[in-house]
Design a protein around this motif. Structure first.
Motif, mmCIF file in Angstrom:
data_model
loop_
_atom_site.group_PDB
_atom_site.id
_atom_site.type_symbol
_atom_site.label_atom_id
_atom_site.label_comp_id
_atom_site.label_asym_id
_atom_site.label_seq_id
_atom_site.Cartn_x
_atom_site.Cartn_y
_atom_site.Cartn_z
ATOM 1 N N ASP A 133 -29.523 9.803 129.934
ATOM 2 C CA ASP A 133 -29.529 10.127 128.176
ATOM 3 C C ASP A 133 -30.485 9.600 127.574
ATOM 4 O OD1 ASP A 133 -27.204 11.951 128.846
ATOM 5 O OD2 ASP A 133 -25.772 10.522 128.302
ATOM 6 N N VAL A 134 -30.711 8.108 127.743
ATOM 7 C CA VAL A 134 -31.781 7.172 127.280
ATOM 8 C C VAL A 134 -33.103 7.752 127.472
ATOM 9 C CG1 VAL A 134 -32.719 5.203 126.840
ATOM 10 C CG2 VAL A 134 -30.333 5.496 126.971
ATOM 11 N N SER A 135 -33.329 8.308 128.597
ATOM 12 C CA SER A 135 -34.500 8.812 129.068
ATOM 13 C C SER A 135 -35.163 10.119 128.497
ATOM 14 C CB SER A 135 -34.655 8.820 130.760
ATOM 15 O OG SER A 135 -36.005 9.297 131.144
ATOM 16 N N GLN A 136 -33.844 10.878 128.430
ATOM 17 C CA GLN A 136 -34.065 12.201 127.684
ATOM 18 C C GLN A 136 -34.279 12.205 126.273
ATOM 19 O OE1 GLN A 136 -30.699 14.396 128.736
ATOM 20 N NE2 GLN A 136 -31.732 15.261 130.940
ATOM 21 N N ARG A 137 -33.765 11.241 125.633
ATOM 22 C CA ARG A 137 -34.058 11.014 124.160
ATOM 23 C C ARG A 137 -35.089 10.221 123.802
ATOM 24 N NH1 ARG A 137 -33.789 12.994 119.486
ATOM 25 N NH2 ARG A 137 -33.622 11.582 117.710
ATOM 26 N N ASP A 138 -35.594 9.409 124.813
ATOM 27 C CA ASP A 138 -37.025 8.702 124.569
ATOM 28 C C ASP A 138 -38.030 9.763 124.747
ATOM 29 O OD1 ASP A 138 -36.033 6.113 124.274
ATOM 30 O OD2 ASP A 138 -36.767 5.632 126.446
ATOM 31 N N GLU A 139 -37.908 10.664 125.755
ATOM 32 C CA GLU A 139 -38.876 11.814 125.752
ATOM 33 C C GLU A 139 -38.742 12.794 124.510
ATOM 34 O OE1 GLU A 139 -38.268 14.192 129.541
ATOM 35 O OE2 GLU A 139 -38.203 12.137 130.876
ATOM 36 N N GLN A 140 -37.633 13.054 123.933
ATOM 37 C CA GLN A 140 -37.647 13.777 122.570
ATOM 38 C C GLN A 140 -38.233 13.160 121.669
ATOM 39 O OE1 GLN A 140 -33.470 13.983 122.368
ATOM 40 N NE2 GLN A 140 -33.182 16.090 123.499
ATOM 41 N N LEU A 141 -38.087 11.565 121.489
ATOM 42 C CA LEU A 141 -38.542 11.017 120.349
ATOM 43 C C LEU A 141 -40.222 10.977 120.672
ATOM 44 C CD1 LEU A 141 -36.068 7.969 120.143
ATOM 45 C CD2 LEU A 141 -36.478 9.760 118.337
ATOM 46 N N ILE A 142 -40.636 10.884 121.782
ATOM 47 C CA ILE A 142 -42.260 10.852 122.186
ATOM 48 C C ILE A 142 -42.569 12.058 121.666
ATOM 49 C CG2 ILE A 142 -43.887 10.789 123.866
ATOM 50 C CD1 ILE A 142 -41.941 8.836 125.285
ATOM 51 N N ALA A 143 -41.838 13.259 121.834
ATOM 52 C CA ALA A 143 -42.552 14.514 121.563
ATOM 53 C C ALA A 143 -42.556 14.799 120.019
ATOM 54 C CB ALA A 143 -41.669 15.658 122.235
ATOM 55 N N LEU A 144 -41.471 14.060 119.420
ATOM 56 C CA LEU A 144 -41.519 14.387 117.751
ATOM 57 C C LEU A 144 -42.356 13.368 117.091
ATOM 58 C CD1 LEU A 144 -37.652 14.215 117.664
ATOM 59 C CD2 LEU A 144 -39.056 16.192 116.969
#
Length: 122
Positions: free
Chosen positions: A7-18
């Protein structure tokens, strides 16, 4: 509800994209402002060396910051910069340099990204 590593990894990826585009934009705008405040910089190495030697102390600091901002912009765009981990899509230095130059929404996302990655603010 517990948070898994995935979950943290997926959220990090989302944050990076944003964050990638607004952080790069903030850094590029700062670089543009600094570039305009300095005498024109020649492209070839010998002339650039002479140019650097001709700058006063304040201009030298701004030229060094300009080099840093340009390197970080390139790194965020996928061109690894010396001194920054090649696999780091948003180096802590980029977030630090963007502080105060992005809106509140992006500042909150940066804070969340830092919290996820265990990176302290500048």
């Amino acid at each position: 509800m517990s948070t898994t590593t995935r979950d943290v990894s997926q959220r990090d990826e989302q944050l990076i994209a944003l964050l990638r585009a607004p952080v790069r934009k903030a850094l590029a705008e700062r670089a543009k402002t600094i570039r305009r405040s300095l005498p024109p910089c020649p492209a070839d190495a010998r002339a650039r060396h002479a140019w650097l030697r001709s700058l006063d102390e304040d201009q030298e600091r701004r030229a060094a910051l300009l080099d840093r901002l340009d390197a970080l912009c390139g790194h965020i765009a996928g061109r690894s910069a010396p001194g920054y981990e090649p696999g780091a899509p948003l180096p802590a230095a980029a977030l630090e340099e963007a502080d105060g130059f992005v809106g509140e929404t992006f500042a909150a996302l940066i804070a969340e990204y830092r919290a996820h990655r265990g990176v302290s603010g500048g």
